[in-house]
Design an enzyme around this catalytic site. Sequence first.
Site, short mmCIF file in Angstrom:
data_model
loop_
_atom_site.label_atom_id
_atom_site.label_comp_id
_atom_site.label_asym_id
_atom_site.label_seq_id
_atom_site.Cartn_x
_atom_site.Cartn_y
_atom_site.Cartn_z
N ASP A 297 47.41 43.67 42.34
CA ASP A 297 47.57 43.74 40.89
C ASP A 297 48.51 44.88 40.47
OD1 ASP A 297 46.20 43.07 38.13
OD2 ASP A 297 46.10 45.25 38.28
N GLU A 367 51.87 41.26 42.32
CA GLU A 367 52.13 40.96 40.90
C GLU A 367 53.01 42.06 40.32
OE1 GLU A 367 50.08 40.80 36.51
OE2 GLU A 367 49.79 42.44 37.93
C1 GLC Z 1 47.34 42.79 35.69
C2 GLC Z 1 46.33 41.74 35.33
C3 GLC Z 1 45.91 41.91 33.92
C4 GLC Z 1 45.29 43.28 33.77
C5 GLC Z 1 46.25 44.35 34.26
C6 GLC Z 1 45.57 45.66 34.41
O1 GLC Z 1 48.50 42.64 34.99
O2 GLC Z 1 46.87 40.48 35.56
O3 GLC Z 1 45.02 40.94 33.51
O4 GLC Z 1 44.97 43.52 32.45
O5 GLC Z 1 46.77 44.04 35.52
O6 GLC Z 1 44.77 45.69 35.53
#
Ligand code: GLC
Length: 675
Positions: A297, A367
């Site tokens: 993440d 991500e």
């Molecule tokens: C990522 C997740 C999102 C979350 C963020 C903080 O972008 O996809 O949902 O709010 O991280 O952890």
Amino acid sequence: MSLRKAIGGSMELGECTMNPGYQGAEGGVSAADPGEKNQDLAEDYTQIKPYAGMPKEVLLLYSSQARYRVPREILFWLIVACTLALVALTVTVIALSPRCLSWWQASPVYQVYPRSFRDSDGDGVGDLKGIQEQLHHFEYLNIKSVWISPFYRSPMKDFGYDVEDFRAIDPLFGTMHDFEELLAEMHNKGLKLIMDFIPNHTSDRHRWFNLSRTGDTHYKDYYVWTDCNATAPKPNNWVSIFGNSSWTYDDLRGQCYLHQFLKEQPDLNFRNPHVRQEIIDIIHFWLGKGVDGFRMDAVKHILEAEHLRDEPQVDPKQPPEDVTTEWELYHDYTTSQLGLHDMLREWRAEMDIYSREPGRYRFMVTESYDYHEVEKTMMYYGTPQVKESDFPFNFYLLDLPQNPSGMWVKHLVHLWMGNMPKGQWPNWVVGNHDRSRIASSAGQIYVRVINMLLLTLPGTPTTYYGEEIGMENINVTDSQIQDPAGKYNSSASRDPQRSPMQWSDDINAGFNTKSNITWLPVHPDYSSVNVEVQKKEPGSVLAQYRFLSTLRQSELPLHRGWFCYVHADANVFSYLRELEGLGRAFLMVLNFGKESAITDLSSIRELPDQLKVLMSTNQVNSGKVLQKSHIPTEVGEGLLIQYSTHTRFNPTHPDQCYVSEKACYLSAMDILYKC
Ligand code: GLC
Ligand code: MG
């Protein structure tokens, strides 16, 4: 063996045996002169017939006769030659075999948002047992890889992306035992479980943060702290992704801490080696339990510049005090800092230790939204020498609704294909828990053609739960808002795309049956848009998704063939998938535009003149035979055409074609080989 020894042996033996065959030989020895006698003896031995209990020496003499020795030697050398040939053949086959696709390449990834998938205990929030109840859905869809958004213990300020304990399951979702059962059951069914991993921050309720606030010697540098003014706590102009300053003053410690997301999500300090070790230990904890991979993440936020200088404003004339959103700054000091990739590569190496178990490859996807800086995203692939993630999520198709047209879709596809490092594996995302559902932002009319695109492009598709039935965003009134991002700015709320999965037309769409509560409202269209109803309709979004996902899995050109652009205009995007050596290929003609269109592909010599539609998203057109000079499509219609050819398109159009994990097909033996 010498004759003398043989005779000696025979004489000794002669004294203790009465075997008639042997006696004959013994008689010869006793009668004649020794020299001559020995020769006769050797000849006589050739006359011996085998008999039970024959002494070794006699047997050897007997078996060394040419009529036995020669065939024996021939047989021996034949065996040697065959063994060598077999080894050579095995080595050649191994050397010529292309790499098999790994599980994360072979199947689409399905994203489960656990709060919203299936609620087994009726508390209104989905849970692990609920996911386990619905595993047959993945089997039905031919999906093997399931990514489950976080289910760690959490105060749920950001619905699990604020982790209080990385080694515990939140009671809302179940217990560690439930998790282990779910994983075991998934593995029994041949499904892989990808966990969300959140390294950038913890919850402010995490034990480390509490100890850090008190200035505990070991934990004081676990987070990013700096001196600040208690009344105007802004050490610099950095802003949180959810809006406003990314610094919050802490009374107990008397300093400010950094949070690139909510103030309840303090950023960990990865410059501290203890923090780095903690994260590695957590990776080991879950891999040891058997999880198959991680979705990492928010990775670009992991490191920040130590100098804490202001970030440059996008509009230098804007009064600095008005800068409150991420869009108003260039994030030169809070994202993609030097050292980030080293850390990811280190995690990758830890994961690889577990990948050595046969058939247990551990997958990593990262991500990172890098918007217009595609080269930054591509860095997460690593280098040919040092592996990083198996792929960084490709979010470009999320921009499809901005300008639905054939050319735009080609542009978005090409952003990835044209920039992906050689030898890497592409992937495609059209929805997730952070983005509006594509059925709502692009329009229901494009849902089927988008699924067709997703499942026929090269690489791994990701499907967010509900996309397989065309679920839409829900309307959430201000008083219903749950999402912290929505509380700051209602238009940024992510609740609309997180509504309960629509399983049937029962109460609460079958999301739960034991009570009448759901954490977010169920979409009112659930009586027609649900799994059960669509299973019964041959042309439903679900039926088409399943057909395409099954076809993708069974057809070599679709999962590992060449991908070539053949046409793009204001409406239509068209491409083909082909594999050297295979007479079967596929052509896609997809209308993303605002008008129906007639596409003329007569200039593509490799296509036969007549094309038979294997599947149209507009069911009535399936099975039709079309002229390649006249291919009609309606708005939002996708045609999948299977055709036979012996001339490939890619050799003469290298600049329009891409392939990963290249292989050729040998029809005589029905195998793939390296080419
Ligand atoms: C990522 C997740 C999102 C979350 C963020 C903080 O972008 O996809 O949902 O709010 O991280 O952890
Ligand atoms: Mg950080």
